[in-house]
Design a protein around this motif. Structure first.
Motif: not given
Length: 103
Positions: A17, A21, A55, A58
């Motif tokens: 993640p 990001k 995933i 998040e």
């Protein structure tokens, strides 16, 4: 238009993640064979299921997009608790862009 990868990973679980990001990625278009599992395998490993759970936790959207039939894609997608598109005609840019808009 064609899609050429900017990054390569040996295993999907390597895509964290934090990496997503940092790259500004909000959703994932995932394949079954040789991405989430081995070719023609009906099984999903515990490590892939744990990765998918992280995933989703998040906040990333994800969808399975497969050139396989629904008979192959649907049971696999159910194991992953993900929506799916079968007979996707990859690598057609038109198909992938349309699917990406649904995320």
């Amino acid at each position: 238009m064609s899609f050429i990868p900017d990054y390569y990973f040996n295993r999907i679980e390597e895509i964290t993640p934090a990496i997503l990001k940092k790259l500004g990625i909000k959703g994932l278009v995932l394949d079954i064979d040789n991405t989430l599992t081995l070719d023609f395998s009906p099984d999903v490993s515990e490590s892939v299921l744990a990765w998918l759970a992280e995933i989703k936790k998040e906040g990333f959207a994800a969808i399975i997009v497969s050139n396989n039939s629904a008979e192959r894609a649907e049971p696999f997608a159910e194991k992953c608790a993900l929506p799916f598109v079968a007979r996707a005609k990859k690598p057609s840019a038109r198909s992938l862009l349309a699917i990406g808009e649904t995320l």
